[in-house]
Design a protein around this motif. Structure first.
Motif, PDB file in Angstrom:
ATOM      1  N   ARG A 231       0.834  -1.212   0.000  1.00  0.00           N
ATOM      2  CA  ARG A 231       0.000   0.000   0.000  1.00  0.00           C
ATOM      3  C   ARG A 231       0.865   1.258   0.000  1.00  0.00           C
ATOM      4  N   CYS A 232       2.034   1.153   0.600  1.00  0.00           N
ATOM      5  CA  CYS A 232       2.957   2.293   0.615  1.00  0.00           C
ATOM      6  C   CYS A 232       3.528   2.530  -0.784  1.00  0.00           C
ATOM      7  N   ILE A 233       3.957   1.460  -1.431  1.00  0.00           N
ATOM      8  CA  ILE A 233       4.513   1.571  -2.783  1.00  0.00           C
ATOM      9  C   ILE A 233       3.447   2.085  -3.750  1.00  0.00           C
ATOM     10  N   ARG A 234       2.227   1.577  -3.591  1.00  0.00           N
ATOM     11  CA  ARG A 234       1.139   2.013  -4.478  1.00  0.00           C
ATOM     12  C   ARG A 234       0.873   3.516  -4.323  1.00  0.00           C
ATOM     13  N   TYR A 235       0.927   3.996  -3.087  1.00  0.00           N
ATOM     14  CA  TYR A 235       0.739   5.432  -2.849  1.00  0.00           C
ATOM     15  C   TYR A 235       1.826   6.222  -3.586  1.00  0.00           C
ATOM     16  N   ALA A 236       3.066   5.728  -3.527  1.00  0.00           N
ATOM     17  CA  ALA A 236       4.176   6.424  -4.193  1.00  0.00           C
ATOM     18  C   ALA A 236       3.953   6.487  -5.707  1.00  0.00           C
TER      19      ALA A 236
ATOM     20  N   ARG B 228      10.054  -7.179  -4.772  1.00  0.00           N
ATOM     21  CA  ARG B 228       9.018  -7.869  -5.540  1.00  0.00           C
ATOM     22  C   ARG B 228       7.713  -7.082  -5.554  1.00  0.00           C
ATOM     23  N   ALA B 229       7.346  -6.532  -4.393  1.00  0.00           N
ATOM     24  CA  ALA B 229       6.116  -5.723  -4.351  1.00  0.00           C
ATOM     25  C   ALA B 229       6.271  -4.507  -5.272  1.00  0.00           C
ATOM     26  N   PHE B 230       7.466  -3.904  -5.261  1.00  0.00           N
ATOM     27  CA  PHE B 230       7.736  -2.735  -6.102  1.00  0.00           C
ATOM     28  C   PHE B 230       7.576  -3.105  -7.583  1.00  0.00           C
ATOM     29  N   ASP B 231       8.154  -4.227  -7.978  1.00  0.00           N
ATOM     30  CA  ASP B 231       8.094  -4.628  -9.394  1.00  0.00           C
ATOM     31  C   ASP B 231       6.651  -4.911  -9.827  1.00  0.00           C
ATOM     32  N   ILE B 232       5.888  -5.536  -8.939  1.00  0.00           N
ATOM     33  CA  ILE B 232       4.495  -5.863  -9.275  1.00  0.00           C
ATOM     34  C   ILE B 232       3.661  -4.607  -9.425  1.00  0.00           C
ATOM     35  N   VAL B 233       3.807  -3.667  -8.491  1.00  0.00           N
ATOM     36  CA  VAL B 233       3.044  -2.423  -8.582  1.00  0.00           C
ATOM     37  C   VAL B 233       3.516  -1.609  -9.797  1.00  0.00           C
TER      38      VAL B 233
ATOM     39  N   ALA C 128       4.506  -2.543 -12.606  1.00  0.00           N
ATOM     40  CA  ALA C 128       3.949  -3.063 -13.861  1.00  0.00           C
ATOM     41  C   ALA C 128       2.561  -2.485 -14.139  1.00  0.00           C
ATOM     42  N   GLU C 129       1.874  -2.035 -13.068  1.00  0.00           N
ATOM     43  CA  GLU C 129       0.550  -1.418 -13.247  1.00  0.00           C
ATOM     44  C   GLU C 129       0.636   0.043 -13.663  1.00  0.00           C
ATOM     45  N   TYR C 130       1.833   0.603 -13.613  1.00  0.00           N
ATOM     46  CA  TYR C 130       2.021   2.028 -13.938  1.00  0.00           C
ATOM     47  C   TYR C 130       3.067   2.172 -15.044  1.00  0.00           C
ATOM     48  N   PRO C 131       2.718   1.749 -16.271  1.00  0.00           N
ATOM     49  CA  PRO C 131       3.712   1.772 -17.350  1.00  0.00           C
ATOM     50  C   PRO C 131       4.218   3.180 -17.672  1.00  0.00           C
TER      51      PRO C 131
END
Ligand code: IPM
Ligand code: MN
Length: 338
Positions: A162-167, A197-202, A204-207
């Motif tokens: 959730r932190c990475i997604r906010y960033a 891994r969480a960073f890479d996954i998130v 990928a949602e923000y090309p």
């Protein structure tokens, strides 16, 4: 008669002036909010080291529940030399961060680093509810030569993601659209791997958002030598704590460094505070710079949906002025007078 609309527009702010210079800078921040014309009602909460010494309360569950009813919390600074270090920090500041689920600590840095001619403009997104701050660990055989102390770092997939997604959301709203993960994946292999891994996954949602990774030690060099490389940085609680002091030091000093402790899910109030401490050595001298508190109040206005007012406050703070605590705030307020 007050119309229903007017009631909705009034932001209810809990104010914790705290200790040392905290109350001094908070008063000035409120002065500037009123000068920019945002409608607020304030309720003072007498919390901090001084209150603890008086009747033993640090932050009771009853007080915490009262705080939950506000739109935002504005905090000055807490801590006094008369109270053992860590007591108020953990019992008040960290308790609010954890209990109110303020999982983002957002710290913007705009300035020109020493020896540079070009300005930088970056934001550190610090995870604010996990890492070594949760107090996992313990001590065995205390005070003996065989003493053992452990202090773990808690990293949950949910909390990190959730932190990475906010960033990434923040970066996609900014001109440069770039996020750098800062960690120490080469040594902290378990936590670092989860973060990466969480960073890479998130990501990928923000090309449309560019990415980079820096080890935290290398990031310290870049903060000093090449801070312009950064747009949004995302990092864990402890790395973020250390990096943001350095960020303040290369961005005009800690007297300008602001922060927002955010609950982006809005299940309760968010909390806004300058990065600096209570500075008991200069209390009452008028030497405290209120700008960090004023810029923290601007972050509060952003979160309350008053971004135009927040932008005006930031613009009024852009040219540094000198003078006493109240003179600095008065000159900022004068630029906002309508
Ligand atoms: C900060 C402070 C706090 C922290 C302390 C006072 C507990 O240094 O807000 O950066 O470590 O988070
Ligand atoms: Mn800190």
């Amino acid at each position: 008669m007050i119309s229903y609309d007017a009631c909705l527009m009034t932001h209810r702010i809990a104010v914790i002036g705290g200790d040392g210079i905290g109350p001094e800078v908070t008063v000035e921040a409120l002065k500037v909010i009123r000068a920019v014309g945002v409608d607020i009602t304030t309720t003072d909460f007498d919390l901090g080291g001084a209150r603890y010494l008086r009747d033993g309360e640090i932050l009771s569950d009853a007080t915490l529940n009262q705080l939950r009813g506000f739109d935002a919390i504005l905090l000055g600074a807490v801590g006094t030399p008369d109270v053992p270090p860590g007591l108020i920090e953990r019992g008040l500041l960290l308790k609010m961060r954890f209990e109110l689920d303020l999982y983002i600590n957002q710290r913007p840095f705009i300035g020109t680093a020493p020896g540079h001619t070009e300005a930088h403009d970056f934001v550190v997104i610090r995870e604010n509810t996990e890492g070594p701050y949760v107090g996992e660990g313990g001590v065995l055989r205390k005070g003996t030569l065989n003493e053992v102390a452990t202090q773990g770092s808690v990293n949950t997939r949910m909390g990190v993601e959730r932190c990475i997604r906010y960033a990434f959301e923040l970066a996609s709203s900014r001109a440069r659209k770039h996020v750098t993960l800062v960690h120490k994946t080469n040594v902290l292999t378990f936590a670092g791997d989860l973060w990466q891994r969480a960073f890479d996954i998130v990501a990928a949602e923000y090309p449309n958002v560019g990415t980079a990774y820096n080890h935290v030690d290398a990031a310290c060099i870049y903060f000093v030598q090449d801070p312009q490389r950064y747009d949004v940085i995302v990092t864990d609680n402890l790395f973020g704590d250390i990096l943001t002091d350095l960020g303040g030091a290369v961005s005009g000093g800690i007297g300008l460094a602001s922060s927002a402790n955010l609950n982006p899910a809005r299940t309760g109030p968010s909390m806004f505070e300058p990065v600096h401490g209570s500075a008991p050595d200069i209390v009452g001298t008028g030497r405290a710079n209120p700008t960090a508190a004023i810029l923290s109040a601007a972050l509060m206005l952003d979160f309350l949906g008053e971004s135009a007012a927040a932008d005006r406050v930031r613009a009024a703070c852009a040219d540094p002025v000198s003078g006493s605590t109240s003179q600095i705030a008065d000159s900022i307020a004068a630029k906002l007078a309508r």
